[in-house]
Design a protein around this motif. Structure first.
Motif, PDB file in Angstrom:
ATOM      1  N   SER A   1      -4.024  12.612   7.387  1.00 31.96           N
ATOM      2  CA  SER A   1      -4.037  14.159   7.864  1.00 31.96           C
ATOM      3  C   SER A   1      -2.523  14.275   7.583  1.00 31.96           C
ATOM      4  O   SER A   1      -2.571  15.679   7.537  1.00 31.96           O
ATOM      5  CB  SER A   1      -4.586  14.291   9.502  1.00 31.96           C
ATOM      6  N   GLN A   2      -1.781  13.518   8.011  1.00 28.24           N
ATOM      7  CA  GLN A   2      -0.252  14.045   7.651  1.00 28.24           C
ATOM      8  C   GLN A   2       0.127  13.725   6.239  1.00 28.24           C
ATOM      9  O   GLN A   2       1.409  13.822   6.038  1.00 28.24           O
ATOM     10  CB  GLN A   2       0.525  13.299   8.716  1.00 28.24           C
ATOM     11  N   LYS A   3      -0.685  13.188   5.401  1.00 30.42           N
ATOM     12  CA  LYS A   3      -0.283  13.038   4.077  1.00 30.42           C
ATOM     13  C   LYS A   3       0.771  11.955   3.764  1.00 30.42           C
ATOM     14  O   LYS A   3       1.920  12.240   3.146  1.00 30.42           O
ATOM     15  CB  LYS A   3      -0.017  14.449   3.346  1.00 30.42           C
ATOM     16  N   ARG A   4       0.909  10.787   4.494  1.00 27.53           N
ATOM     17  CA  ARG A   4       1.953   9.863   4.569  1.00 27.53           C
ATOM     18  C   ARG A   4       1.251   8.473   4.484  1.00 27.53           C
ATOM     19  O   ARG A   4      -0.033   8.349   4.816  1.00 27.53           O
ATOM     20  CB  ARG A   4       2.718   9.945   5.868  1.00 27.53           C
ATOM     21  N   LYS A   5       2.084   7.736   4.141  1.00 26.96           N
ATOM     22  CA  LYS A   5       1.681   6.336   4.023  1.00 26.96           C
ATOM     23  C   LYS A   5       1.555   5.528   5.450  1.00 26.96           C
ATOM     24  O   LYS A   5       2.425   5.824   6.440  1.00 26.96           O
ATOM     25  CB  LYS A   5       2.604   5.367   3.365  1.00 26.96           C
ATOM     26  N   PRO A   6       0.343   4.974   5.857  1.00 26.76           N
ATOM     27  CA  PRO A   6       0.237   4.625   7.191  1.00 26.76           C
ATOM     28  C   PRO A   6       1.172   3.295   7.371  1.00 26.76           C
ATOM     29  O   PRO A   6       1.469   2.599   6.356  1.00 26.76           O
ATOM     30  CB  PRO A   6      -1.269   3.960   7.090  1.00 26.76           C
ATOM     31  N   LYS A   7       1.457   2.919   8.528  1.00 19.86           N
ATOM     32  CA  LYS A   7       2.181   1.918   8.900  1.00 19.86           C
ATOM     33  C   LYS A   7       1.322   1.062   9.981  1.00 19.86           C
ATOM     34  O   LYS A   7       1.148   1.777  11.032  1.00 19.86           O
ATOM     35  CB  LYS A   7       3.700   2.268   9.695  1.00 19.86           C
TER      36      LYS A   7
ATOM     37  N   GLY B   1       1.427  -7.666 -13.278  1.00 17.58           N
ATOM     38  CA  GLY B   1      -0.047  -7.182 -12.791  1.00 17.58           C
ATOM     39  C   GLY B   1      -0.180  -7.700 -11.417  1.00 17.58           C
ATOM     40  O   GLY B   1      -0.939  -6.757 -10.583  1.00 17.58           O
ATOM     41  N   VAL B   2      -0.320  -8.862 -11.271  1.00  8.04           N
ATOM     42  CA  VAL B   2      -0.816  -9.613 -10.055  1.00  8.04           C
ATOM     43  C   VAL B   2       0.311  -9.212  -8.874  1.00  8.04           C
ATOM     44  O   VAL B   2      -0.253  -8.941  -7.610  1.00  8.04           O
ATOM     45  CB  VAL B   2      -0.917 -11.077 -10.126  1.00  8.04           C
ATOM     46  N   LYS B   3       1.339  -8.834  -9.067  1.00 11.33           N
ATOM     47  CA  LYS B   3       2.348  -8.477  -7.989  1.00 11.33           C
ATOM     48  C   LYS B   3       2.108  -7.280  -7.686  1.00 11.33           C
ATOM     49  O   LYS B   3       2.144  -6.675  -6.482  1.00 11.33           O
ATOM     50  CB  LYS B   3       3.898  -8.541  -8.647  1.00 11.33           C
ATOM     51  N   VAL B   4       1.643  -6.200  -8.267  1.00  6.64           N
ATOM     52  CA  VAL B   4       1.240  -4.844  -8.165  1.00  6.64           C
ATOM     53  C   VAL B   4      -0.065  -4.837  -7.267  1.00  6.64           C
ATOM     54  O   VAL B   4      -0.084  -4.171  -6.172  1.00  6.64           O
ATOM     55  CB  VAL B   4       1.077  -4.127  -9.451  1.00  6.64           C
ATOM     56  N   VAL B   5      -1.146  -5.610  -7.534  1.00  5.81           N
ATOM     57  CA  VAL B   5      -2.169  -5.693  -6.953  1.00  5.81           C
ATOM     58  C   VAL B   5      -1.810  -6.190  -5.606  1.00  5.81           C
ATOM     59  O   VAL B   5      -2.464  -5.768  -4.365  1.00  5.81           O
ATOM     60  CB  VAL B   5      -3.181  -6.631  -7.438  1.00  5.81           C
ATOM     61  N   ALA B   6      -1.222  -7.385  -5.196  1.00  5.48           N
ATOM     62  CA  ALA B   6      -0.808  -7.897  -4.135  1.00  5.48           C
ATOM     63  C   ALA B   6      -0.185  -6.889  -3.269  1.00  5.48           C
ATOM     64  O   ALA B   6      -0.419  -6.876  -2.041  1.00  5.48           O
ATOM     65  CB  ALA B   6      -0.022  -9.086  -4.160  1.00  5.48           C
ATOM     66  N   LYS B   7       0.756  -6.205  -3.945  1.00  8.66           N
ATOM     67  CA  LYS B   7       1.526  -5.209  -2.959  1.00  8.66           C
ATOM     68  C   LYS B   7       0.543  -4.228  -2.311  1.00  8.66           C
ATOM     69  O   LYS B   7       0.799  -3.604  -1.316  1.00  8.66           O
ATOM     70  CB  LYS B   7       2.710  -4.498  -3.795  1.00  8.66           C
ATOM     71  N   GLU B   8      -0.256  -3.695  -3.275  1.00  7.62           N
ATOM     72  CA  GLU B   8      -1.274  -2.503  -2.682  1.00  7.62           C
ATOM     73  C   GLU B   8      -2.092  -3.271  -1.750  1.00  7.62           C
ATOM     74  O   GLU B   8      -2.581  -2.485  -0.658  1.00  7.62           O
ATOM     75  CB  GLU B   8      -2.216  -2.396  -4.005  1.00  7.62           C
ATOM     76  N   ILE B   9      -2.544  -4.528  -1.790  1.00  5.88           N
ATOM     77  CA  ILE B   9      -3.361  -4.950  -0.566  1.00  5.88           C
ATOM     78  C   ILE B   9      -2.703  -5.220   0.650  1.00  5.88           C
ATOM     79  O   ILE B   9      -3.068  -4.914   1.774  1.00  5.88           O
ATOM     80  CB  ILE B   9      -3.727  -6.449  -0.938  1.00  5.88           C
ATOM     81  N   ALA B  10      -1.202  -5.574   0.435  1.00  3.71           N
ATOM     82  CA  ALA B  10      -0.348  -5.913   1.707  1.00  3.71           C
ATOM     83  C   ALA B  10      -0.084  -4.699   2.381  1.00  3.71           C
ATOM     84  O   ALA B  10       0.321  -5.049   3.431  1.00  3.71           O
ATOM     85  CB  ALA B  10       1.108  -6.599   0.973  1.00  3.71           C
ATOM     86  N   ILE B  11      -0.054  -3.501   1.814  1.00  4.53           N
ATOM     87  CA  ILE B  11       0.369  -2.448   2.762  1.00  4.53           C
ATOM     88  C   ILE B  11      -0.908  -1.805   3.357  1.00  4.53           C
ATOM     89  O   ILE B  11      -0.982  -1.091   4.303  1.00  4.53           O
ATOM     90  CB  ILE B  11       0.913  -1.362   1.844  1.00  4.53           C
ATOM     91  N   LYS B  12      -2.167  -2.317   3.374  1.00  7.31           N
ATOM     92  CA  LYS B  12      -3.318  -2.125   3.910  1.00  7.31           C
ATOM     93  C   LYS B  12      -3.519  -2.476   5.316  1.00  7.31           C
ATOM     94  O   LYS B  12      -2.959  -3.272   5.547  1.00  7.31           O
ATOM     95  CB  LYS B  12      -4.683  -2.412   2.993  1.00  7.31           C
ATOM     96  N   SER B  13      -4.347  -1.825   6.291  1.00  7.30           N
ATOM     97  CA  SER B  13      -4.561  -2.471   7.649  1.00  7.30           C
ATOM     98  C   SER B  13      -4.970  -4.253   7.577  1.00  7.30           C
ATOM     99  O   SER B  13      -5.906  -4.210   6.796  1.00  7.30           O
ATOM    100  CB  SER B  13      -5.711  -1.823   8.320  1.00  7.30           C
TER     101      SER B  13
END
Length: 275
Positions: A265-271, A206-218
């Protein structure tokens, strides 16, 4: 990567932006040794400065998260003050307490978010540690105690300063004065932890999932959110608003906002670029 006596740093997946920092004295229930207080701020700083790290998960090796400060560490404090006069004993002891405090405060000084994953015992100094973390989770086998009062000590590494804003003043007072043991379920009810997991394995996943979600944000938005929340804790609303206005007047000029809008707008994951 530097080797530590009391800690272990692991990147479990190649190219992952999530790093694990383990309290690593399992045969001593991860009790906080003298080495810990020297090594912990160094380890936190190294992870903070590493551009490949976006989120840190803090956990304990073995059967428990942490049983608190090692009693040998406490004993060493008084050995060092035996041969000096009263005034110098007081000054030296105060300086030593400040040194111990700074090791824990390193968690708040770290720009990257730190998630505490607690299983088993979380006693005394361990409460100091998790209250300085940004997010806390635990498994159902976790148990907690603000234990210092039972050792004839006023908790002095941050619990009495940070716990009230997490669980409320009245709850913090009751826990600190009684030193009683409380369960992971009660910790969840008090708001000390955000979520309770059914097992250590479920906690880790569960913690791994949360951490990964935060890690892909700005990363600029993440470190800004942490910094503004921590600063606003000690400010009036007006002062906090002024602080975030100043922060965002610089941060909003980055490419992250443009990328977030473009990706949406392009319906993709940001990088986003690393820090």
């Amino acid at each position: 990567m530097e080797e530590y006596k009391s800690l272990k740093i692991i990147q479990k997946s190649p190219n992952s932006l999530v790093y694990y920092l383990y309290l690593n004295r399992p045969t001593h229930l991860n009790a906080l040794s003298r080495d810990f207080f020297t090594e912990f701020p160094k380890a936190i700083s190294s992870l903070d400065q590493n551009p490949d790290v976006a989120v840190i998960i803090l956990a304990g090796s073995g059967k428990h998260f942490c049983s608190g400060i090692d009693l040998h560490t406490l004993g060493d404090v008084f050995k060092e003050t035996d041969a000096v006069d009263c005034g110098r004993k007081v000054e030296r002891l105060r300086r030593h307490i400040k040194f111990l405090q700074e090791a824990i405060t390193a968690l708040e000084c770290c720009r990257k978010p730190v998630i505490a994953a607690v299983h088993g015992a979380c006693i005394g100094g361990a409460i100091d540690i998790i209250t300085a973390c940004d997010i806390r989770y635990c498994s159902t086998d976790a148990f907690f105690s603000v234990k210092e009062v039972d050792l004839a000590i006023t908790a002095d590494l941050g619990t009495l300063q940070r716990l009230p804003s997490i669980v409320g003043f009245g709850n913090a007072m009751e826990l600190a004065l009684t030193g009683r043991r409380f369960t992971g379920s009660e910790a969840k009810d008090l708001g000390l932890v955000s979520k309770l997991f059914t097992s250590k394995e479920a906690l880790e996943e569960g913690v791994k999932v949360v951490a990964k979600e935060i890690a892909i944000k700005s990363p600029l938005a993440v470190i800004g959110t942490k910094a503004v929340l921590l600063r606003s804790r000690d400010l009036t609303v007006e002062q906090g608003l002024d602080y975030v206005a100043t922060w965002n007047s610089g941060a909003l000029l980055s490419d992250d906002l443009k990328e977030a809008i473009s990706a949406h707008s392009q319906k993709r994951k940001p990088k986003f670029a690393k820090l």
